[in-house]
Design a protein around this motif. Structure first.
Motif, PDB file in Angstrom:
ATOM      1  N   TYR A 153       4.007 -19.103 -50.720  1.00 42.07           N
ATOM      2  CA  TYR A 153       3.148 -18.000 -50.288  1.00 42.07           C
ATOM      3  C   TYR A 153       3.751 -16.641 -50.649  1.00 42.07           C
ATOM      4  O   TYR A 153       3.027 -15.650 -50.755  1.00 42.07           O
ATOM      5  CB  TYR A 153       2.815 -18.089 -48.789  1.00 42.07           C
ATOM      6  N   LYS A 184       7.178  -4.308 -48.758  1.00 41.58           N
ATOM      7  CA  LYS A 184       6.096  -4.565 -47.825  1.00 41.58           C
ATOM      8  C   LYS A 184       5.877  -6.066 -47.692  1.00 41.58           C
ATOM      9  O   LYS A 184       5.668  -6.596 -46.598  1.00 41.58           O
ATOM     10  CB  LYS A 184       4.831  -3.894 -48.379  1.00 41.58           C
ATOM     11  N   LYS A 203       5.941  -8.362 -44.403  1.00 46.53           N
ATOM     12  CA  LYS A 203       4.727  -8.981 -43.879  1.00 46.53           C
ATOM     13  C   LYS A 203       4.827 -10.500 -43.815  1.00 46.53           C
ATOM     14  O   LYS A 203       4.401 -11.102 -42.842  1.00 46.53           O
ATOM     15  CB  LYS A 203       3.525  -8.597 -44.741  1.00 46.53           C
ATOM     16  N   TYR A 204       5.362 -11.127 -44.846  1.00 43.30           N
ATOM     17  CA  TYR A 204       5.322 -12.596 -44.864  1.00 43.30           C
ATOM     18  C   TYR A 204       6.634 -13.288 -44.472  1.00 43.30           C
ATOM     19  O   TYR A 204       6.709 -13.822 -43.380  1.00 43.30           O
ATOM     20  CB  TYR A 204       4.792 -13.103 -46.206  1.00 43.30           C
ATOM     21  N   ARG A 253       8.302 -12.344 -41.079  1.00 44.37           N
ATOM     22  CA  ARG A 253       7.489 -12.786 -39.949  1.00 44.37           C
ATOM     23  C   ARG A 253       7.757 -14.264 -39.656  1.00 44.37           C
ATOM     24  O   ARG A 253       7.872 -14.680 -38.499  1.00 44.37           O
ATOM     25  CB  ARG A 253       6.048 -12.532 -40.341  1.00 44.37           C
ATOM     26  N   MET A 254       7.905 -15.051 -40.731  1.00 40.85           N
ATOM     27  CA  MET A 254       8.177 -16.474 -40.536  1.00 40.85           C
ATOM     28  C   MET A 254       9.590 -16.679 -40.009  1.00 40.85           C
ATOM     29  O   MET A 254       9.834 -17.540 -39.176  1.00 40.85           O
ATOM     30  CB  MET A 254       8.044 -17.217 -41.870  1.00 40.85           C
ATOM     31  N   ILE A 275       3.172 -14.889 -31.105  1.00 39.44           N
ATOM     32  CA  ILE A 275       3.191 -14.429 -32.499  1.00 39.44           C
ATOM     33  C   ILE A 275       2.883 -15.524 -33.503  1.00 39.44           C
ATOM     34  O   ILE A 275       2.565 -15.230 -34.636  1.00 39.44           O
ATOM     35  CB  ILE A 275       4.522 -13.742 -32.894  1.00 39.44           C
ATOM     36  N   ASP A 276       2.986 -16.789 -33.134  1.00 40.54           N
ATOM     37  CA  ASP A 276       2.729 -17.830 -34.121  1.00 40.54           C
ATOM     38  C   ASP A 276       1.435 -18.574 -33.798  1.00 40.54           C
ATOM     39  O   ASP A 276       1.382 -19.335 -32.835  1.00 40.54           O
ATOM     40  CB  ASP A 276       3.905 -18.806 -34.162  1.00 40.54           C
ATOM     41  N   PRO A 277       0.401 -18.358 -34.600  1.00 43.48           N
ATOM     42  CA  PRO A 277      -0.884 -19.003 -34.299  1.00 43.48           C
ATOM     43  C   PRO A 277      -0.805 -20.520 -34.348  1.00 43.48           C
ATOM     44  O   PRO A 277      -1.590 -21.198 -33.705  1.00 43.48           O
ATOM     45  CB  PRO A 277      -1.808 -18.472 -35.395  1.00 43.48           C
ATOM     46  N   ARG A 278       0.160 -21.048 -35.117  1.00 40.03           N
ATOM     47  CA  ARG A 278       0.239 -22.506 -35.188  1.00 40.03           C
ATOM     48  C   ARG A 278       0.610 -23.087 -33.831  1.00 40.03           C
ATOM     49  O   ARG A 278       0.123 -24.119 -33.419  1.00 40.03           O
ATOM     50  CB  ARG A 278       1.289 -22.928 -36.219  1.00 40.03           C
TER      51      ARG A 278
END
Lengths: 640, 332
Positions: B225, B238, B242-243, B246-247, B320-323
Motif C-alpha cells: 500500500y 506526507k 498517513k499510511y 499510522r499502522m 484508531i484501528d477500524p479492523r
C-alpha cells in the motif's frame, strides 16, 4: 502516435558485489487508447519495467540508460520520464495524474486503516484543484462507474469489509479517478477467481473505451492476453524476446521461448494423454526404497490386477459431511449479529483408488475446509469419512470388492497417528509451508523421524531418493529453503509428503502460487508420481484448466455444496449446472478464436445460489440433492 | 462502544480481585511478620522486649487472626480508601504514601512524554533513512542508551548537573522546599530537578522504543500500500505520516499497558540512587521490614496501573484501528 515510447531502457540493481542488470536495453511503444501486454515469468523484469515507468523503483534499483518518452496528449509536448527526478514535483504530477497503476494484491494495495472514499478522493485532491466536497463528488461518480452497487455506502467502507473483486474495483477507481492517459496494470487479476477475473477484465476494457486511455497490462497469463491485448511484448531475462500485434504473436510465435511458454499452459483443447512441455524440463528418478517393501509389492500386485479389471475400488468415501462456522460479528458500535456460515454443506462423494479427483471452486467455497476435514484436522458437525486401506482390501474382504473401511472421524491417538502415514498433504504456499530454519534434509526427514521409520541409514537413503524423485540434487540437502525457487520449494513439499509412502495425497492448490512455466513442471511431476507410485489424489484448485489437465473426475463446489460431479470429459463437454457453465465460460483461452463472452459474465450472480435458474435454485428453504443426469454425472437440483 | 467500555470495566473487578489475593499471599509468604522482625531487631540491639506490648500490638493489628480474615479486612478496607496501617511509620498508609504518589506519577508521566517526544522523530528518521550515516549514528547512541545501567547514568548525570548547572545533588527539589506547601518557587525547583531523573529513567525506554518503532516502520514501508500511495504521486513525507506510521502506531499503543508499570518499577533503583522522594525507595524498605500493608498497597497500586494501562490501550486501539473496531471474530 504513442502515449509512451520506451527506448533502450536499462535498469540495474545495485548489489553488494556489483551491478546486476535487470532490464537490458528494451524498447517498445504504447499507442493511444490501445492495450499492450507485457508477458513473462517472474524475474523477467516486467514489473521492474512498470516501476521504472512510474519512477517508484526500490532504492537499490536505478535507471542506467535509455528514454521513457511520455506524451499524455497528441497536442502536448513530450516528457522524458527517465530524466526527471523521482520525487520532483513534475514527476509526482505525472504519477497518479497522467500515468496510474494498479497492483496484483487488492488487499495489500489498499491501506486497511483508511476508508475507500478517503483513499480515492486523496488522488483527486493531489492532482486536481478542487475542494473536498468536489473531490467526494468525483469519487462517487468513479465508484459508480467501476460498478459499486451503492457508492455512498462504499465511500465509508474499509477495504477489509469488501470482497476481493470489489477491492480491485476500488483500486481501479483510485487509479482512474484522475483520468490518466495510461494505466499500468501489474497482474491485476492474478489473485482473483476466474469469474471475478472476467468481470474485472471487462471493466478495464469498458473503462478504457470510455476514458480513451492506454493500458500496459503486465501478466503471465496468456489467456488474459489473448482476450484483452492489442499488442504483446514478451520479456525474458530482462530482454524483449518478441513483440508485435496479438494476432502475429498467437498465429505465428517465432521465438523459442514464446513457443515454449504457449506449450506450458494447460488448456481445454488438449488431446487425451497429451503432456505439457515445461519451459525447463526436470529429470526425476525413482529409487528402490520407494518401490520395494511389503506395501508397495502389494500395490504392484494390485496394479497388475487392475490392468485386467477396471480399477473401481473405492479408496475414500465421504458421506453427508456438514460443517458450519458461526461468525460472531460484534461491532463496538451498533448491534451485534450472529450468522452461521455453512462452510461444508451436505457433501458426499467417493474417491476411487488410483484416480485423481479434482475439486474445483472459487475462494471461500469451502474446499480447503473440506480438505482439512478429510485429514481430520477439523471435526465436521456431522457426516462420515471412510478410508479403505489397501492391506485390508487384500486380507479382509467382506464380500468381493467390498472392503472393511476405517472410520477416519472416529480415529483417536495412536490409531490416528498411524493413519497419518496413509494420507498426506501438499500445501498451497511453498514459501510458508517449509520451516526456514531447518535444512532441506531435516525437512524431508522429519516425517520419518516422527513416525520412527527405519534406522538412520535408511532415512538418509530415503531422503536422497526422494530428492532425486522430485528432480533435485541430493547434494543440496544441507541447504535451507530460502536458496530454492518457488517451484523447487514446492517439489521439496512433495518430497516431504511422499516420505512416508502414503497412498492418498491431498493437493491443496499446489500450483496456484507458481509461474506458468514452473506450473507445468510440477503438474507433470505429480502426474508421473501418481502413475509410478500408484497414488490416489484429491486435487483442489480454482483453475479449471489445471484440474482438466490432471484430474480424472471433477467435482464443482460452490458455497459449501457440491453442485456437479462428473468425469472430466463429460464435465467439460456437457456442463449442466449454471455455476459450472459460468466457471467454464469465464476461463480465458490463450487462443484468439475463442474470446471470452464478456456479455455473459453475470455481474457476480453466477455464484449466488438463489439466483440460479430452476431447477438449480438454492435458498435456505429449498431442498436439493445430487441427481444423476448421465452415467457418473451428478448435478445438484431441487427435490420436487 | 459504550457497552464495550462497560464490559471492560466490569472485567477489571475480577482481575483486580485475583491480583489482590496474589499480592496478599506474596507479602505474607516470608516467615514471620513485622512484629517478629521488629522484636529481632530490638533484641539484636540489646533492648528488652515487653511481651505484653507485643501481644497487644498483635491483637491491635489483627496479626493473630487467620490468614483469610486478615485478607478480608485489608481488601474491604481498600474499598473504603483505607489502605491499612504502616507499622514502620506508625501512620496510616495513605498519609505515608500520599505526597510521594503524586511525585511518582508526575515523574512517570513526564518520562513517558519525554520518551515519546524523543523516540518518535528519531525512529521515523532512522526507518526512512535506513543504513544512512544518520541511522547508524542514532542506532549507536540508542544501543549505548540501552546498555547503560540506570544507576550509573544517574551518578554521571548528578555529577554533571552539579558541576555545570549548580543543581543540588539528589532529591526532587531544593532542600528548603522539602515538606513545605506547594508554591511557585517549589514547582520551579521541582522542574529544575526533574530533568535528571526523567533522562535517567527514560533513556533505556527511549532507546528501546526507537528500535521498535524503526523495525515496525521498516516492515510497513515495504508493504504494497506504500507503493500504491507513491504511485498516486503523494509526497514522501506526507505518505509516511498517513499510511505506514499510522499502522506502526498499533504496537505503540498496545505498549501503553506495560509502559506505566515498567516506568514506575524501572524508576525505583534510580530513585534510590538519586534519593528521590518517590514511592520506589519506600516500597523497597517496606518489603524488607515486612511492613505488609504498606508493601501490599504499593503492589496493588502498580497492578491497578497495569490494568488501567491495558484498558486505555485497548480502547485507543479500538478507536484508531477500524479492523479491531468493526471486524467480528470467528468462533470455532
Amino acid at each position: 502516435m504513442n502515449v509512451l515510447d520506451i527506448r533502450n531502457l536499462k535498469v540495474v540493481f545495485q548489489l553488494h558485489d556489483g551491478l546486476l542488470p535487470v532490464v537490458r536495453d528494451i524498447s517498445f511503444k504504447i499507442p493511444y487508447g490501445k492495450t499492450v501486454a507485457l508477458v513473462g515469468e517472474s524475474g523477467s523484469g516486467k514489473s521492474v519495467t512498470a516501476l521504472a515507468i512510474m519512477r517508484i523503483l526500490p532504492k537499490i534499483a536505478q535507471i542506467s540508460g535509455g528514454e521513457i518518452l511520455l506524451q499524455p496528449d497528441p497536442n502536448q509536448g513530450v516528457t522524458d520520464i527517465a530524466l526527471l527526478k523521482a520525487d520532483s514535483e513534475q514527476m509526482r504530477g505525472i504519477r497518479g495524474g497522467k500515468i496510474s497503476m494498479i497492483f496484483q494484491e487488492p488487499m495489500a494495495s489498499l491501506s486497511p486503516l483508511h476508508t475507500i472514499g478517503n483513499q480515492i478522493s486523496e488522488c483527486v485532491l493531489l492532482h486536481q484543484d478542487v475542494n473536498s466536497s468536489q473531490a467526494t463528488k468525483l469519487t462517487l461518480d468513479m465508484l459508480d462507474m467501476v460498478g459499486f452497487p451503492d457508492p455512498n455506502r462504499a465511500l465509508k467502507t474499509f477495504p477489509f469489509e469488501l470482497s476481493g473483486g470489489l477491492r480491485q474495483r476500488a483500486m481501479i477507481a483510485a487509479a482512474l479517478v484522475c483520468r490518466p492517459a495510461l494505466l499500468v496494470a501489474d497482474e491485476p487479476t492474478t489473485a482473483l477467481d476466474v469469474t471475478i477475473q472476467a468481470q474485472i477484465l471487462k471493466l478495464i476494457k469498458d473503462l478504457q473505451q470510455e476514458l480513451h486511455m492506454a493500458v500496459l497490462l503486465i501478466t503471465h497469463d496468456l489467456g488474459v492476453v489473448a482476450n484483452i491485448a492489442d499488442e504483446v511484448v514478451v520479456m525474458y531475462h530482462g530482454e524483449v524476446m518478441e513483440s508485435g500485434s496479438v494476432h502475429e504473436i498467437y498465429s505465428n510465435p517465432r521465438h523459442p521461448y514464446l513457443k515454449a511458454l504457449l506449450q506450458a499452459v494447460p488448456h481445454f483443447d488438449m488431446k487425451p494423454g497429451e503432456r505439457l512441455t515445461p519451459v525447463r524440463e526436470i529429470e526425476t528418478k525413482l529409487g528402490h526404497l520407494l518401490l520395494s517393501g511389503g506395501q508397495s509389492q502389494k500395490m504392484q500386485a494390485q496394479k497388475a490386477q487392475s490392468d485386467t479389471k477396471p480399477p473401481n475400488t473405492i479408496h475414500l468415501s465421504v458421506k453427508k459431511v456438514f460443517r458450519t462456522f458461526s461468525i460472531r460479528n460484534k461491532p463496538l458500535f451498533g448491534k451485534s449479529d450472529n450468522r452461521i456460515i455453512r462452510a461444508v454443506d451436505d457433501v458426499s462423494f467417493d474417491v476411487l483408488r488410483g484416480e485423481c479427483f479434482g475439486l474445483v471452486g472459487e475462494s471461500g467455497c469451502g474446499k480447503t475446509t473440506l480438505s482439512k476435514i478429510l485429514m481430520k484436522a477439523l471435526q465436521p458437525d456431522s457426516g462420515s469419512i471412510t478410508y479403505f486401506d489397501s492391506e485390508q482390501e487384500i486380507g479382509q474382504e467382506i464380500a468381493p470388492g467390498i472392503a472393511l473401511g476405517i472410520d477416519v472421524l472416529a480415529l483417536e491417538h495412536e490409531q490416528l497417528f498411524d493413519f497419518r502415514r496413509k494420507m498426506q498433504f501438499i500445501f498451497q504456499d511453498p514459501f510458508s509451508s517449509l520451516n526456514p530454519r531447518m535444512t532441506v534434509y531435516d525437512i524431508i526427514r522429519e516425517p520419518l523421524v516422527i513416525h520412527n521409520v527405519g534406522d538412520r541409514a535408511y532415512q538418509v537413503e530415503m531422503v536422497k531418493e526422494l530428492m532425486r524423485l522430485v528432480g533435485l540434487d541430493p547434494r543440496c540437502l544441507s541447504r535451507y529453503p530460502h536458496s530454492f525457487s518457488g517451484g523447487q520449494r514446492q517439489r521439496l513439499g512433495i518430497a516431504r509428503a511422499l516420505a512416508l509412502r502414503p497412498e492418498f495425497i491431498i493437493c491443496d492448490e499446489p500450483v496456484s502460487a507458481l509461474d506458468v512455466s514452473i506450473q507445468a513442471q510440477v503438474l507433470n511431476l505429480l502426474k508421473d508420481l501418481q502413475s509410478e507410485l500408484n497414488l490416489t489424489y484429491i486435487f483442489i484448485s480454482h483453475n479449471l484448466a489445471v484440474v482438466d489437465y490432471i484430474a480424472d473426475r471433477i467435482a464443482v463446489m460452490c458455497h459449501g455444496c457440491l453442485v456437479e460431479i462428473a468425469l472430466k470429459e463429460e464435465l467439460f463437454n456437457n456442463p449442466v449446472h449454471p455455476y459450472t457453465k459460468a466457471l467454464l465460460s469465464a476461463v480465458p483461452f490463450p487462443d484468439l478464436n475463442k474470446p471470452l463472452d464478456f456479455d455473459a459474465v453475470m455481474d457476480g450472480k453466477s455464484s449466488v445460489p438463489s439466483a440460479w435458474p430452476m431447477p438449480y435454485t438454492q435458498t435456505p428453504h429449498t431442498q436439493t440433492q445430487l441427481t444423476a443426469v448421465a452415467p457418473e454425472h451428478y448435478v445438484q437440483t431441487q427435490v420436487a | 462502544m459504550l457497552s464495550y467500555i462497560v464490559k471492560r470495566l466490569l472485567l477489571m473487578i475480577p482481575t483486580l480481585l485475583v491480583i489482590s489475593i496474589l499480592v496478599f499471599v506474596i507479602i505474607q509468604l516470608p516467615p514471620g511478620d513485622y512484629l517478629e522482625s521488629h522484636i529481632a531487631e530490638l533484641q539484636s540491639q540489646g533492648e528488652s522486649v515487653d511481651q505484653d506490648k507485643i501481644k497487644f500490638l498483635r491483637q491491635e493489628y489483627g496479626l493473630d487472626k487467620p490468614f483469610h480474615e486478615q485478607y478480608f479486612i485489608w481488601a474491604i478496607g481498600m474499598l473504603h480508601g483505607d489502605f491499612g496501617y504502616s507499622f514502620e511509620y506508625d501512620l496510616p498508609v495513605r498519609e505515608v504514601v500520599g505526597n510521594r504518589m503524586f511525585l511518582t506519577i508526575m515523574i512517570s508521566v513526564v518520562t513517558i512524554i519525554f520518551t515519546w517526544v524523543i523516540a518518535f522523530p528519531i525512529g521515523i528518521y532512522s526507518a526512512t533513512h535506513q543504513y544512512s550515516w544518520g541511522d547508524y549514528g542514532l542506532s549507536f547512541l540508542g544501543f549505548i542508551g540501552l546498555a547503560t545501567p540506570n544507576f550509573l547514568l544517574a551518578l554521571v548525570m548528578l555529577y554533571l548537573a552539579n558541576v555545570y548547572f549548580g543543581t543540588s545533588i539528589g532529591g526532587l527539589m531544593a532542600p528548603q522546599y522539602i515538606d513545605q506547601p506547594w508554591s511557585w518557587g517549589k514547582l520551579q525547583s521541582v522542574l529544575e530537578h526533574l530533568w535528571i531523573p526523567v533522562i535517567v529513567i527514560g533513556t533505556s525506554g527511549t532507546a528501546g522504543m526507537i528500535r521498535r518503532l524503526r523495525a515496525n516502520l521498516l516492515d510497513e514501508l515495504q508493504k504494497q500500500y506504500v507503493t500504491t500511495a507513491r504511485a498516486k504521486g503523494m509526497k514522501e513525507n506526507k505518505l509516511v505520516r498517513k499510511y505506514p506510521l499510522r499502522m506502526a502506531l498499533n504496537f505503540f499503543i498496545a505498549d501503553i499497558g506495560s509502559l506505566l508499570p515498567s516506568v514506575i518499577s524501572g524508576a525505583e533503583i534510580t530513585a534510590i540512587v538519586l534519593s528521590l522522594p518517590t514511592t520506589g525507595p519506600m516500597l523497597l524498605t517496606a518489603l524488607q521490614s515486612q511492613d505488609m500493608y504498606l508493601a501490599g498497597s504499593f503492589l496493588m497500586f502498580l497492578a491497578m496501573l497495569t490494568v488501567i494501562g491495558v484498558l486505555v490501550s485497548d480502547l485507543l486501539l479500538a478507536a484508531i484501528d477500524p479492523r479491531i473496531r468493526l471486524q467480528g471474530e470467528i468462533a470455532k
